[in-house]
Design a protein around this motif. Structure first.
Motif, short mmCIF file in Angstrom:
data_model
loop_
_atom_site.label_atom_id
_atom_site.label_comp_id
_atom_site.label_asym_id
_atom_site.label_seq_id
_atom_site.Cartn_x
_atom_site.Cartn_y
_atom_site.Cartn_z
N ASP A 133 56.04 28.87 15.98
CA ASP A 133 55.60 27.49 15.74
C ASP A 133 54.15 27.45 15.28
O ASP A 133 53.80 26.73 14.33
CB ASP A 133 55.76 26.66 17.02
CG ASP A 133 57.22 26.45 17.40
OD1 ASP A 133 58.09 26.64 16.54
OD2 ASP A 133 57.48 26.11 18.58
N LYS A 134 53.33 28.23 15.96
CA LYS A 134 51.90 28.25 15.62
C LYS A 134 51.69 28.83 14.22
O LYS A 134 50.88 28.31 13.44
CB LYS A 134 51.14 29.08 16.66
CG LYS A 134 49.63 29.08 16.45
CD LYS A 134 48.91 29.80 17.57
CE LYS A 134 47.41 29.77 17.35
NZ LYS A 134 46.68 30.47 18.45
N GLU A 158 60.92 32.55 24.49
CA GLU A 158 60.15 31.31 24.31
C GLU A 158 58.70 31.58 23.92
O GLU A 158 58.08 30.80 23.21
CB GLU A 158 60.21 30.43 25.56
CG GLU A 158 59.92 31.12 26.86
CD GLU A 158 61.17 31.52 27.62
OE1 GLU A 158 61.19 31.36 28.86
OE2 GLU A 158 62.12 31.99 26.97
N PHE A 159 58.15 32.73 24.38
CA PHE A 159 56.79 33.11 23.97
C PHE A 159 56.76 33.39 22.46
O PHE A 159 55.81 33.02 21.77
CB PHE A 159 56.32 34.35 24.73
CG PHE A 159 56.16 34.16 26.20
CD1 PHE A 159 56.10 32.89 26.76
CD2 PHE A 159 56.09 35.26 27.05
CE1 PHE A 159 55.96 32.71 28.13
CE2 PHE A 159 55.95 35.09 28.42
CZ PHE A 159 55.88 33.81 28.96
N SER A 165 51.62 26.36 6.89
CA SER A 165 52.30 25.19 6.29
C SER A 165 53.34 25.64 5.26
O SER A 165 53.36 25.17 4.12
CB SER A 165 51.27 24.27 5.61
OG SER A 165 50.34 23.80 6.54
N TYR A 166 54.21 26.52 5.69
CA TYR A 166 55.19 27.10 4.78
C TYR A 166 56.55 26.49 5.03
O TYR A 166 56.99 26.36 6.17
CB TYR A 166 55.24 28.61 5.01
CG TYR A 166 56.33 29.33 4.25
CD1 TYR A 166 56.18 29.61 2.90
CD2 TYR A 166 57.51 29.72 4.88
CE1 TYR A 166 57.17 30.27 2.21
CE2 TYR A 166 58.50 30.38 4.19
CZ TYR A 166 58.32 30.64 2.84
OH TYR A 166 59.31 31.30 2.16
N LYS A 167 57.25 26.12 3.99
CA LYS A 167 58.58 25.55 4.12
C LYS A 167 59.50 26.15 3.04
O LYS A 167 59.10 26.38 1.92
CB LYS A 167 58.55 24.03 3.93
CG LYS A 167 57.68 23.28 4.94
CD LYS A 167 58.27 23.27 6.30
CE LYS A 167 57.41 22.48 7.29
NZ LYS A 167 57.92 22.53 8.66
N CYS A 219 48.07 38.84 17.24
CA CYS A 219 47.43 38.65 18.54
C CYS A 219 46.19 37.76 18.40
O CYS A 219 45.29 38.03 17.61
CB CYS A 219 47.04 40.00 19.13
SG CYS A 219 46.23 39.90 20.73
N ASP A 220 46.15 36.68 19.18
CA ASP A 220 45.02 35.75 19.15
C ASP A 220 44.04 35.96 20.28
O ASP A 220 42.86 35.64 20.17
CB ASP A 220 45.54 34.30 19.21
CG ASP A 220 46.43 33.94 18.04
OD1 ASP A 220 46.04 34.26 16.89
OD2 ASP A 220 47.52 33.37 18.25
N ASN A 221 44.52 36.51 21.40
CA ASN A 221 43.67 36.67 22.58
C ASN A 221 44.06 37.94 23.32
O ASN A 221 44.90 37.90 24.21
CB ASN A 221 43.80 35.45 23.49
CG ASN A 221 42.93 35.55 24.73
OD1 ASN A 221 41.87 36.17 24.71
ND2 ASN A 221 43.38 34.95 25.83
N LEU A 222 43.46 39.07 22.93
CA LEU A 222 43.82 40.35 23.52
C LEU A 222 43.41 40.41 24.99
O LEU A 222 42.24 40.27 25.33
CB LEU A 222 43.15 41.48 22.75
CG LEU A 222 43.40 42.90 23.28
CD1 LEU A 222 44.88 43.24 23.22
CD2 LEU A 222 42.58 43.92 22.51
N ILE A 223 44.40 40.63 25.85
CA ILE A 223 44.16 40.76 27.28
C ILE A 223 44.51 42.17 27.75
O ILE A 223 43.74 42.84 28.43
CB ILE A 223 44.96 39.71 28.08
CG1 ILE A 223 44.46 38.29 27.74
CG2 ILE A 223 44.85 39.96 29.59
CD1 ILE A 223 45.26 37.18 28.38
#
Length: 341
Positions: free
Chosen positions: A331-332, A324-325, A338-340, A271-275
């Protein structure tokens, strides 16, 4: 963790894309979560009472109902078996689930209301929660009806979503478990807010989803560390997999198999922005269950479930998480580390 288990981000994405192959039967307590939004006018001069100005009221399908909605939004076919009262909340739930094409087995009881939890919100602060409910355990007659639905409906997995508002109790649980076919993947989740529930009632399930408080209560253990607590609960319940929900700390997962004995992993919160954290456990339950059925990996399941829970925390209201979320989160995350593979 991904490297150690030969998991790539492509693996995670492909797992989610295959959710549409699954059919899930959810059995549990329906809740309507109401958000009554207000603004603060001031306090009374004679009594210590808040005075607020009503703005609006929003209703959300919650409890086991939103678990069904998360599963459907994720792509699965869904059956939902529950009890409700003969009231407006019943109509709201039926309309919402019908619009999503979820098959609803609803047992309507005229002597009890549909469970409603109405929270009064002022400037994003929750002042008060008003519950309308009847927690009386369901009768043998109703238990038999639910049991018959379990026997009749064909699915890949059955989820018992327990909020202790009547369906699950000492007498009913054994009968409902015995109604499940042997080849069905069995899942149990206990999310008891104001009552007592016991996740250890669900024996020999394929996966269970307790939170830390529920795990400690079921074992009478206030002191053990998380790893010991999870392993002890797994042994006590004789379940194959366990994902322990730790709130802002993420999840701790432990699994058993005949080769390795047991293995565990710790996944942080994404979670980056808890709402609004309401419903995060439901999102985790839905996405982790689907992931286990597709990937057979507790690690993949824990990662995808944690991503879905984080998405739910970043949405205002108890709203089903769209794939999609989750893809955006993936993606983020991929760019961040930077893992592959």
């Amino acid at each position: 963790l991904m490297n150690e288990n030969s998991i790539s981000f492509a693996t995670i994405r492909d797992t989610i894309k295959k959710f549409n192959k699954l059919k899930i039967h959810v059995v549990g307590d329906t809740i309507v979560d109401s958000y009554t939004r207000t603004t603060l006018i001031g306090g009374q001069t004679k009594t210590p009472t808040f005075s607020v100005l009503y703005q609006n009221k929003e209703n959300y399908v919650g409890g086991a109902g939103v678990v069904a909605l998360h599963l459907k939004e994720a792509g699965a076919k869904v059956i939902f078996t529950t009890i409700m009262g003969k009231d407006n909340d019943n109509k709201f739930i039926q309309k919402t689930l019908n619009n999503k094409k979820i098959k609803l087995n609803s047992i309507v009881l005229e002597d009890r209301p549909t469970t409603n939890k109405n929270v009064i919100i002022t400037d994003n602060y929750r002042l008060l929660k008003i519950d309308t409910l009847d927690n009386q355990p369901i009768s043998k007659k109703i238990t038999d009806k639910i049991s018959n639905f379990i026997k009749k409906e064909k699915s890949d997995s059955i989820i018992f979503s327990d909020f202790r508002h009547g369906i699950f109790h000492k007498t009913s649980i054994k009968k409902l478990i015995n109604s499940i076919s042997r080849n069905i993947y069995k899942v149990a989740d206990s999310q008891v807010a104001t009552r007592w529930g016991n996740i250890s009632d669900f024996k020999k399930f394929d996966i269970i989803f307790p939170n830390e408080k529920e795990a400690r209560f079921s074992l009478g253990d206030q002191d053990s560390n998380i790893s010991s607590l999870a392993r002890r609960l797994l042994k006590e319940t004789e379940c194959k997999n366990l994902i322990l929900k730790l709130g802002s700390k993420g999840v701790f997962s432990v699994a058993t198999n005949k080769i390795k004995g047991d293995y565990s992993s710790s996944i942080p919160s994404f979670c980056d922005n808890l709402i609004d954290p309401v419903g995060a456990g439901d999102a985790l339950l839905a996405y982790s269950t689907l992931s286990m059925l597709i990937s057979k990996s507790i690690v993949v399941s824990s990662i995808i479930g944690s991503l879905a829970a984080a998405c739910e925390c970043e949405i205002d209201g108890n709203v089903p998480v769209k794939p999609e979320f989750v893809f955006e989160k993936i993606d983020k995350l991929e760019k961040t580390i930077s893992y592959k593979v």
